[in-house]
Design a protein around this motif. Structure first.
Motif, PDB file in Angstrom:
ATOM      1  N   ASN A  82       3.278   4.403   7.651  1.00 13.11           N
ATOM      2  CA  ASN A  82       4.667   4.897   7.566  1.00 13.11           C
ATOM      3  C   ASN A  82       5.200   4.830   6.138  1.00 13.11           C
ATOM      4  OD1 ASN A  82       4.646   5.365  10.340  1.00 13.11           O
ATOM      5  ND2 ASN A  82       5.361   3.281  10.787  1.00 13.11           N
ATOM      6  N   GLY A  83       4.328   5.150   5.183  1.00 16.45           N
ATOM      7  CA  GLY A  83       4.714   5.202   3.780  1.00 16.45           C
ATOM      8  C   GLY A  83       4.716   3.877   3.062  1.00 16.45           C
ATOM      9  N   LYS A  84       4.448   2.779   3.775  1.00 22.63           N
ATOM     10  CA  LYS A  84       4.443   1.457   3.143  1.00 22.63           C
ATOM     11  C   LYS A  84       3.011   1.017   2.876  1.00 22.63           C
ATOM     12  CE  LYS A  84       8.744   0.047   5.398  1.00 22.63           C
ATOM     13  NZ  LYS A  84       9.418  -0.925   6.312  1.00 22.63           N
ATOM     14  N   LEU A  85       2.756   0.584   1.655  1.00 22.18           N
ATOM     15  CA  LEU A  85       1.425   0.097   1.300  1.00 22.18           C
ATOM     16  C   LEU A  85       1.147  -1.203   2.048  1.00 22.18           C
ATOM     17  CD1 LEU A  85      -1.057   0.495  -0.630  1.00 22.18           C
ATOM     18  CD2 LEU A  85       0.116  -1.088  -2.199  1.00 22.18           C
ATOM     19  N   VAL A  86       0.102  -1.208   2.862  1.00 27.24           N
ATOM     20  CA  VAL A  86      -0.234  -2.417   3.624  1.00 27.24           C
ATOM     21  C   VAL A  86      -1.472  -3.115   3.076  1.00 27.24           C
ATOM     22  CG1 VAL A  86       0.862  -1.632   5.740  1.00 27.24           C
ATOM     23  CG2 VAL A  86      -1.561  -1.096   5.344  1.00 27.24           C
ATOM     24  N   GLY A  87      -2.204  -2.467   2.163  1.00 24.05           N
ATOM     25  CA  GLY A  87      -3.364  -3.127   1.584  1.00 24.05           C
ATOM     26  C   GLY A  87      -4.125  -2.198   0.663  1.00 24.05           C
ATOM     27  N   SER A  88      -4.884  -2.798  -0.244  1.00 20.69           N
ATOM     28  CA  SER A  88      -5.755  -2.023  -1.129  1.00 20.69           C
ATOM     29  C   SER A  88      -6.932  -2.896  -1.525  1.00 20.69           C
ATOM     30  CB  SER A  88      -5.000  -1.542  -2.369  1.00 20.69           C
ATOM     31  OG  SER A  88      -4.534  -2.649  -3.127  1.00 20.69           O
ATOM     32  N   THR A  89      -8.058  -2.263  -1.764  1.00 23.46           N
ATOM     33  CA  THR A  89      -9.281  -2.963  -2.146  1.00 23.46           C
ATOM     34  C   THR A  89      -9.994  -2.122  -3.193  1.00 23.46           C
ATOM     35  OG1 THR A  89      -9.481  -3.889   0.082  1.00 23.46           O
ATOM     36  CG2 THR A  89     -11.440  -3.965  -1.293  1.00 23.46           C
ATOM     37  N   GLY A  90     -10.537  -2.780  -4.209  1.00 24.90           N
ATOM     38  CA  GLY A  90     -11.059  -2.066  -5.362  1.00 24.90           C
ATOM     39  C   GLY A  90     -12.511  -1.668  -5.299  1.00 24.90           C
ATOM     40  N   TYR A  91     -13.264  -2.129  -4.299  1.00 27.52           N
ATOM     41  CA  TYR A  91     -14.674  -1.740  -4.213  1.00 27.52           C
ATOM     42  C   TYR A  91     -15.122  -1.786  -2.762  1.00 27.52           C
ATOM     43  CZ  TYR A  91     -15.664  -6.799  -4.064  1.00 27.52           C
ATOM     44  OH  TYR A  91     -15.706  -8.128  -3.725  1.00 27.52           O
ATOM     45  N   GLN A  92     -16.342  -1.353  -2.490  1.00 31.56           N
ATOM     46  CA  GLN A  92     -16.717  -0.988  -1.129  1.00 31.56           C
ATOM     47  C   GLN A  92     -17.009  -2.148  -0.198  1.00 31.56           C
ATOM     48  OE1 GLN A  92     -20.934   0.436  -0.549  1.00 31.56           O
ATOM     49  NE2 GLN A  92     -20.839   0.698  -2.757  1.00 31.56           N
ATOM     50  N   TYR A  93     -17.422  -3.302  -0.677  1.00 33.10           N
ATOM     51  CA  TYR A  93     -17.993  -4.306   0.216  1.00 33.10           C
ATOM     52  C   TYR A  93     -17.003  -5.101   1.065  1.00 33.10           C
ATOM     53  CZ  TYR A  93     -22.381  -3.373  -2.162  1.00 33.10           C
ATOM     54  OH  TYR A  93     -23.496  -2.759  -2.666  1.00 33.10           O
ATOM     55  N   PRO A  94     -15.827  -5.481   0.568  1.00 28.77           N
ATOM     56  CA  PRO A  94     -14.964  -6.319   1.409  1.00 28.77           C
ATOM     57  C   PRO A  94     -14.502  -5.592   2.666  1.00 28.77           C
ATOM     58  CG  PRO A  94     -14.289  -6.442  -0.891  1.00 28.77           C
ATOM     59  CD  PRO A  94     -15.278  -5.319  -0.785  1.00 28.77           C
ATOM     60  N   PRO A  95     -14.464  -6.279   3.802  1.00 28.94           N
ATOM     61  CA  PRO A  95     -13.905  -5.663   5.009  1.00 28.94           C
ATOM     62  C   PRO A  95     -12.418  -5.418   4.820  1.00 28.94           C
ATOM     63  CG  PRO A  95     -14.352  -8.000   5.364  1.00 28.94           C
ATOM     64  CD  PRO A  95     -14.929  -7.661   4.036  1.00 28.94           C
TER      65      PRO A  95
END
Length: 649
Positions: free
Chosen positions: A330-343
C-alpha cells in the motif's frame, strides 16, 4: 573499542601524564577481555603490550606471574594448566592496573569457514523458535571476530569483538552451527564452552592460509604478493566503488518507476492495467519474452485482505529474490535487501494492511544473470494467525534495462588475507580444537582443494603450537537441482576430498547429506549439523571410544562377477536404508567409464551393487551429484553415509 576500554581501570592519577607515560600503560588484546573463556587443562598464554622494558604482574586465582615487555613493547605470560571453573577475576599491574572480570575456564573452540558457519540463529529462528526464545546459559559464550584482511603480514590484534554469554537477547548473533555444537558439548561435559566465531561468507580455503603455507601454491602466493602493494589495493577499491556507484546512479535515473513528476509505480493509486503478467515464483528469463534482461523489473499483486487480519502485526515472506529488492505494501516500504541470499521475511506494524484490496509491489534489481523469485520457497502474507498465499500471477513491467553490474575485487577472498587479519591474532590463545565449515567457494575448482585443506590443517596446528589439535569439519550438504542421470559434480568431488581428509590424524567429519536445500546455499537445518560435529568431538577431542561418531565410510571394493561388494567403517549397530523403499544412490561403471544407476542391497555390514547394463564393474560411486536426493544409506544410529567414489577417473 579496544580491550583497554573494556576492562575496569583500577589506577587513576589526577596529574596530566606525558605522552611517554601514557604510552607505557599496558594494553590487552581483544580476546583477553571481560567474560572470556580460557582453555582448561592446558597451559594458557596471556599477552599484551606495554612500554619497552616495562614490568607486568598478573594475579590470577591467588597466584602471581611476571613478565617484562621486550624492545618492541610486547610481553607474554604463561599460566599453568588449570581445571574447569569460574567465574574468576584477573588483575594486571604495571604503571597502571587493569582488571578482567567474569573469566571462565572450560573448552574453547575456534569455529571458522564461510557463510554456513557465519549463519546466525536469527537466520534460522523460524526453524528453532523455542531455542531462540529460551536460550539462557551464561556458561556458553561467543566471541565474534570482525571481518578483517591484511596482505602485509599477520596482524597483532583483532579489530574488535567481545565475549557474549548466550541469552534470548544475544543468541541471535550466535553462529547456529557453533551454538548447537556448544550446547551438545555442554550437556555432555558440563564445562563452560567458548566459541570463537571466525568466519567470512564466500571465503575460499586459500584466503585462510599463512604466507608460509602459501609457498606450496605458487599461483596463490603470486596473487598474495601482488596485494602487498597497498596503493594498488586502495586504487582498486576506489575504482570498484566508483563503478558500482555509477551503475546504481544510472539505474536509478533510468528507472521509469521512480521517474520524477509522475505517480511512482509503488503507489497503490498507480494504474497498472497495461502491465503483463508472470507466475511467481519463477525467473523472467524463463517465463516472459524479456529473456535474461538485467536492470529493474517492478512486480505488483493485488491481495484481498479480510478485516480479521487488519490492525495486527504482520509479516510478508517472499522466499529469496535475485538480486536486490525494495518491497512496498500500500505504498509503504516494508523491507529491502541488497543481495540475493537472505530470506525476505519482512515484519511490519499493524497500520499497513487495510480491509479489502491491498497492493504488494516489489522493485527487483537484477545485477547479472537470471533475475526473479526463487522456486520452492514461501510467498505469503501473514497476520492474526491467518495466511494469504501470494503464489500465482503477478503483474510486471520493466523499469530500466542495464548491462550487468560491474564486478569488484573481493579482497577478503584473496590468498592469505583472512589468515593475517583474523587467524594470526588468535593463535596465542589456547583452544580445545577447530570446527570448520567451508568448501562451497572451492567447488568450482576442486583440483587443489585436498592439498589446500591438508596444508591448512597443518598450518593452523603449527601456528597454534598444537600439532595434534582436533580439527572437525562439515562435509557439504546437498544443493542445486537434482539430475536424472549420473554425471560429474563439483560438490560431490569436494565431499569426497573431505572424506579423504579423515586420513589426517585427529580429524572428524559431520556428513550433512539430506540436510541441504536444493534452492538455498544456506540451509536452515543447523541443529543436526552441530549435533554431528559434537559426536565427532566426543570421539576425536574427548577420547570417547564408544561413541558412534559418523555414518558409513567407504573402505574397500571387491568384484564378484557382475557385482561389486563394498565394505564400510562407521557401521555402528548396522547398516540400514533411511526411509522406505530400496537402497538407492549408487552408480556403477565398466571399463568404458560410463556410469549407470545401480541396484544395491545390504548384506550384513556390506553393500552389494550391480547393474544389468554393466557386466564388468570397475568403479562404484555413491551420492555422486550436487544433490543426490535419493541417496539413503545410513547406520542404525541415523547417521548418513558419506559420498564416495572407488575410481580416480
Amino acid at each position: 573499542m579496544n580491550s583497554f576500554l573494556k576492562v575496569v581501570v583500577l589506577f587513576s592519577c589526577t596529574c596530566v601524564l606525558p605522552a611517554s607515560a601514557a604510552f607505557s600503560q599496558i594494553r590487552l588484546p581483544q580476546l583477553v577481555s571481560n567474560g572470556m573463556v580460557l582453555q582448561r587443562e592446558k597451559p594458557i598464554t596471556i599477552w599484551g603490550w606495554a612500554a619497552a622494558g616495562e614490568k607486568v604482574t598478573i594475579t590470577f586465582q591467588g597466584k602471581t606471574y611476571r613478565a617484562t615487555a621486550d624492545t618492541k613493547g610486547q610481553w607474554r605470560v604463561s599460566l599453568p594448566a588449570m581445571k574447569a571453573g569460574g567465574p574468576y577475576d584477573m588483575t594486571l599491574t604495571a604503571s597502571n592496573q587493569l582488571k578482567v572480570s567474569d573469566i571462565l575456564l572450560g573448552d574453547v573452540w575456534l569455529c571458522s569457514g564461510q557463510s554456513n558457519m557465519e549463519t546466525t540463529m536469527t537466520r534460522v529462528r523460524d526453524k528453532y523458535p523455542e531455542e531462540v526464545a529460551t536460550a539462557n546459559n551464561p556458561r556458553i559464550r561467543q566471541f565474534n571476530v570482525p571481518m578483517s584482511y591484511a596482505f602485509n603480514g599477520p596482524k597483532a590484534d583483532l579489530k574488535g569483538g567481545s565475549w557474549v554469554p548466550v541469552t534470548p537477547q544475544t543468541i541471535g548473533d550466535y553462529s547456529a552451527v557453533a551454538y548447537f555444537f556448544a550446547k551438545d558439548l555442554y550437556a555432555k561435559y558440563k564445562v563452560p564452552i567458548g566459541i570463537i566465531k571466525d568466519a567470512v561468507g564466500g571465503s575460499p580455503a586459500e584466503a585462510w592460509l599463512s604466507a608460509d603455507a602459501l609457498k606450496q601454491f605458487p599461483a596463490y602466493q603470486q596473487a598474495a604478493e601482488k596485494y602487498k602493494d597497498s596503493t594498488l589495493v586502495a586504487s582498486t577499491q576506489q575504482r570498484d566503488q566508483a563503478a558500482g556507484r555509477d551503475w546504481q546512479q544510472r539505474l536509478y535515473k533510468a528507472d521509469q518507476g521512480e521517474a520524477p513528476g509522475q505517480t511512482k509505480w509503488s503507489d497503490p493509486s498507480y494504474n497498472a492495467a497495461d502491465w503483463a503478467t508472470m507466475n511467481v515464483p519463477g525467473y523472467w528469463a524463463n517465463q516472459t519474452p524479456l529473456g535474461p534482461v538485467n536492470g529493474v523489473l517492478w512486480f505488483r499483486k493485488e491481495v484481498d485482505v479480510p478485516a480479521s487480519m487488519v490492525g495486527k502485526p504482520a509479516r510478508l515472506e517472499l522466499g529469496t529474490l535475485v538480486d536486490a529488492d525494495s518491497t512496498y505494501i500500500n505504498g509503504k516500504l516494508v523491507g529491502s535487501t541488497g543481495y540475493q541470499y537472505p530470506p525476505r521475511k519482512y515484519d511490519f506494524g499493524p497500520g499497513v494492511l487495510k480491509p479489502g484490496k491491498n497492493t504488494v509491489v516489489v522493485r527487483l534489481v537484477s545485477n547479472g544473470g537470471r533475475g526473479g523469485f526463487t522456486l520452492d520457497k514461501e510467498y505469503r502474507l501473514m497476520a492474526g494467525g491467518q495466511t494469504l498465499d501470494l503464489r500465482g500471477p503477478w503483474q510486471y513491467k520493466v523499469g530500466a534495462t542495464m548491462s550487468p553490474a560491474p564486478g569488484s575485487t573481493t579482497f577478503q577472498y584473496q590468498p592469505g588475507g583472512l589468515y593475517n587479519g583474523m587467524i594470526a591474532p588468535v593463535t596465542p590463545y589456547a583452544i580445545k580444537g577447530i570446527v570448520w565449515y567451508q568448501g562451497e567457494s572451492n567447488a568450482g575448482r576442486t583440483q587443489d582443494y585436498q592439498a589446500l585443506m591438508t596444508s591448512l590443517i597443518a598450518d593452523w596446528r603449527q601456528h597454534l603450537q598444537q600439532p595434534n589439535l582436533p580439527f572437525l569439519f562439515v562435509q557439504l550438504p546437498n544443493f542445486n537441482a537434482a539430475k536424472k542421470e549420473p554425471g560429474e559434480s563439483g560438490w560431490a568431488m569436494i565431499r569426497d576430498i573431505q572424506r579423504h581428509l579423515l586420513e589426517v590424524p585427529n580429524t572428524g567429519m559431520a556428513v550433512t547429506l539430506g540436510l541441504g536445500e536444493w534452492n538455498d546455499i544456506h540451509p536452515v537445518t543447523k541443529q543436526p549439523v552441530g549435533h554431528r560435529l559434537a559426536l565427532a568431538a566426543q570421539k576425536v577431542a574427548y577420547g570417547d571410544k564408544n561413541v558412534v561418531a559418523s555414518g558409513p565410510l567407504y573402505q574397500s571394493m571387491q568384484k564378484n562377477g557382475n557385482k561389486a561388494t563394498l565394505t564400510f567403517s562407521g557401521v555402528g549397530s548396522g547398516l540400514v536404508t533411511q526411509g522406505k523403499g530400496p537402497l538407492e544412490g549408487f552408480a556403477v561403471a565398466g571399463p568404458d567409464h560410463q556410469f549407470h544407476w545401480a541396484q544395491a542391497r545390504i548384506e550384513g555390514n556390506k553393500v552389494v551393487v550391480w547393474s544389468d547394463q554393466v557386466q564388468d564393474p570397475v568403479a562404484v560411486r555413491y551420492a555422486w551429484a550436487d544433490n543426490p536426493e535419493n541417496a539413503n544409506l545410513a547406520n542404525k544410529e541415523g547417521l548418513p553415509a558419506s559420498t564416495f567414489r572407488t575410481d580416480d577417473f
